[in-house]
Design a protein around this motif. Structure first.
Motif, PDB file in Angstrom:
ATOM      1  N   SER A  93      35.817  58.025  47.004  1.00  0.00           N
ATOM      2  CA  SER A  93      37.269  58.066  47.193  1.00  0.00           C
ATOM      3  C   SER A  93      37.759  59.311  47.922  1.00  0.00           C
ATOM      4  CB  SER A  93      37.985  57.917  45.853  1.00  0.00           C
ATOM      5  OG  SER A  93      37.655  58.973  44.989  1.00  0.00           O
ATOM      6  N   ALA A  94      37.170  60.462  47.682  1.00  0.00           N
ATOM      7  CA  ALA A  94      37.627  61.683  48.349  1.00  0.00           C
ATOM      8  C   ALA A  94      37.416  61.594  49.860  1.00  0.00           C
ATOM      9  CB  ALA A  94      36.897  62.898  47.791  1.00  0.00           C
ATOM     10  N   ARG A  95      36.298  61.042  50.280  1.00  0.00           N
ATOM     11  CA  ARG A  95      36.015  60.909  51.720  1.00  0.00           C
ATOM     12  C   ARG A  95      36.890  59.837  52.352  1.00  0.00           C
ATOM     13  NH1 ARG A  95      34.254  65.632  52.928  1.00  0.00           N
ATOM     14  NH2 ARG A  95      32.293  66.152  51.975  1.00  0.00           N
ATOM     15  N   VAL A  96      37.085  58.727  51.640  1.00  0.00           N
ATOM     16  CA  VAL A  96      37.960  57.673  52.156  1.00  0.00           C
ATOM     17  C   VAL A  96      39.371  58.229  52.337  1.00  0.00           C
ATOM     18  CG1 VAL A  96      39.013  55.431  51.643  1.00  0.00           C
ATOM     19  CG2 VAL A  96      36.567  55.798  51.198  1.00  0.00           C
ATOM     20  N   LYS A  97      39.822  59.049  51.396  1.00  0.00           N
ATOM     21  CA  LYS A  97      41.146  59.675  51.507  1.00  0.00           C
ATOM     22  C   LYS A  97      41.230  60.558  52.741  1.00  0.00           C
ATOM     23  CE  LYS A  97      44.594  62.399  48.997  1.00  0.00           C
ATOM     24  NZ  LYS A  97      45.223  62.772  50.227  1.00  0.00           N
ATOM     25  N   GLU A  98      40.173  61.314  53.044  1.00  0.00           N
ATOM     26  CA  GLU A  98      40.167  62.158  54.250  1.00  0.00           C
ATOM     27  C   GLU A  98      40.340  61.314  55.513  1.00  0.00           C
ATOM     28  OE1 GLU A  98      37.486  66.023  53.982  1.00  0.00           O
ATOM     29  OE2 GLU A  98      36.381  64.243  53.322  1.00  0.00           O
ATOM     30  N   ILE A  99      39.638  60.197  55.556  1.00  0.00           N
ATOM     31  CA  ILE A  99      39.742  59.307  56.722  1.00  0.00           C
ATOM     32  C   ILE A  99      41.162  58.756  56.829  1.00  0.00           C
ATOM     33  CG2 ILE A  99      38.928  57.161  57.765  1.00  0.00           C
ATOM     34  CD1 ILE A  99      36.221  57.714  56.266  1.00  0.00           C
ATOM     35  N   LEU A 100      41.699  58.280  55.716  1.00  0.00           N
ATOM     36  CA  LEU A 100      43.056  57.716  55.722  1.00  0.00           C
ATOM     37  C   LEU A 100      44.099  58.776  56.058  1.00  0.00           C
ATOM     38  CD1 LEU A 100      42.821  55.314  52.658  1.00  0.00           C
ATOM     39  CD2 LEU A 100      42.763  54.722  55.098  1.00  0.00           C
ATOM     40  N   ASP A 101      43.926  59.996  55.549  1.00  0.00           N
ATOM     41  CA  ASP A 101      44.853  61.083  55.881  1.00  0.00           C
ATOM     42  C   ASP A 101      44.806  61.390  57.373  1.00  0.00           C
ATOM     43  OD1 ASP A 101      45.636  61.278  53.236  1.00  0.00           O
ATOM     44  OD2 ASP A 101      44.453  63.084  52.829  1.00  0.00           O
ATOM     45  N   PHE A 102      43.607  61.407  57.947  1.00  0.00           N
ATOM     46  CA  PHE A 102      43.461  61.642  59.386  1.00  0.00           C
ATOM     47  C   PHE A 102      44.201  60.568  60.172  1.00  0.00           C
ATOM     48  CE2 PHE A 102      41.198  60.401  63.252  1.00  0.00           C
ATOM     49  CZ  PHE A 102      41.335  61.545  64.007  1.00  0.00           C
ATOM     50  N   LEU A 103      43.932  59.312  59.847  1.00  0.00           N
ATOM     51  CA  LEU A 103      44.572  58.198  60.580  1.00  0.00           C
ATOM     52  C   LEU A 103      46.085  58.194  60.359  1.00  0.00           C
ATOM     53  CD1 LEU A 103      41.933  55.412  59.956  1.00  0.00           C
ATOM     54  CD2 LEU A 103      42.420  56.595  62.114  1.00  0.00           C
ATOM     55  N   GLY A 104      46.530  58.500  59.141  1.00  0.00           N
ATOM     56  CA  GLY A 104      47.963  58.579  58.878  1.00  0.00           C
ATOM     57  C   GLY A 104      48.618  59.666  59.703  1.00  0.00           C
ATOM     58  N   GLY A 105      47.949  60.814  59.825  1.00  0.00           N
ATOM     59  CA  GLY A 105      48.472  61.907  60.652  1.00  0.00           C
ATOM     60  C   GLY A 105      48.585  61.508  62.113  1.00  0.00           C
ATOM     61  N   VAL A 106      47.593  60.777  62.596  1.00  0.00           N
ATOM     62  CA  VAL A 106      47.624  60.319  63.991  1.00  0.00           C
ATOM     63  C   VAL A 106      48.798  59.372  64.201  1.00  0.00           C
ATOM     64  CG1 VAL A 106      46.411  58.934  65.722  1.00  0.00           C
ATOM     65  CG2 VAL A 106      45.152  60.645  64.389  1.00  0.00           C
ATOM     66  N   LEU A 107      49.024  58.472  63.261  1.00  0.00           N
ATOM     67  CA  LEU A 107      50.112  57.513  63.395  1.00  0.00           C
ATOM     68  C   LEU A 107      51.477  58.190  63.375  1.00  0.00           C
ATOM     69  CD1 LEU A 107      48.777  54.613  61.172  1.00  0.00           C
ATOM     70  CD2 LEU A 107      48.959  54.654  63.677  1.00  0.00           C
ATOM     71  N   LEU A 108      51.592  59.323  62.690  1.00  0.00           N
ATOM     72  CA  LEU A 108      52.867  60.018  62.603  1.00  0.00           C
ATOM     73  C   LEU A 108      53.139  60.912  63.823  1.00  0.00           C
ATOM     74  CD1 LEU A 108      52.868  61.003  58.826  1.00  0.00           C
ATOM     75  CD2 LEU A 108      54.213  59.213  59.947  1.00  0.00           C
ATOM     76  N   GLU A 109      52.100  61.190  64.611  1.00  0.00           N
ATOM     77  CA  GLU A 109      52.281  62.042  65.804  1.00  0.00           C
ATOM     78  C   GLU A 109      53.083  61.284  66.859  1.00  0.00           C
ATOM     79  OE1 GLU A 109      48.387  63.077  67.168  1.00  0.00           O
ATOM     80  OE2 GLU A 109      48.054  64.467  65.523  1.00  0.00           O
ATOM     81  N   LYS A 110      53.809  62.046  67.637  1.00  0.00           N
ATOM     82  CA  LYS A 110      54.593  61.428  68.710  1.00  0.00           C
ATOM     83  C   LYS A 110      53.912  61.619  70.024  1.00  0.00           C
ATOM     84  CE  LYS A 110      58.890  61.728  66.357  1.00  0.00           C
ATOM     85  NZ  LYS A 110      60.237  62.089  66.309  1.00  0.00           N
TER      86      LYS A 110
END
Length: 110
Positions: A93-110
């Motif tokens: 779960s900790a690694r999956v969270k890192e991946i999801l946080d990375f992708l979430g950050g990318v989606l929030l970038e303009k």
């Protein structure tokens, strides 16, 4: 291959690349350079700005950490995470969270 394709400009709408156990393949980067040179509105440097998240397993018997590290260095703008498993996308779960946080950050970038 995903990292090299991102650099080539063949996939211009790609916002991020996530790999696990991916090696650096010199020939793929040579082809990426050729493809980028054939696109007047693209450069490999622009491809290096695409966010990248590379995972490598400590016990990966197929792709060494050094080989993935070479991929990170060649691809530009990449995060490099070593996990305690082998040749796979980590499922803890900790690694999956890192991946999801990375992708979430990318989606929030303009």
């Amino acid at each position: 291959l995903a990292t090299a394709l991102a650099l080539s400009g063949v996939l211009p709408d790609v916002k991020a690349v996530v790999t696990a156990g991916a090696p650096h393949i010199r020939e793929a980067f040579e082809v990426a350079n050729e493809l980028a040179e054939s696109k007047p509105d693209w450069s490999v440097e622009a491809g290096k700005d695409i966010r990248k998240f590379h995972l490598a397993g400590e016990t990966d018997a197929m792709v060494s950490l050094d080989w993935t590290r070479e991929l990170v260095e060649s691809g530009g703008n990449g995060e490099f995470i070593v996990h305690e498993q082998g040749h796979l996308f980590p499922t803890r779960s900790a690694r999956v969270k890192e991946i999801l946080d990375f992708l979430g950050g990318v989606l929030l970038e303009k």
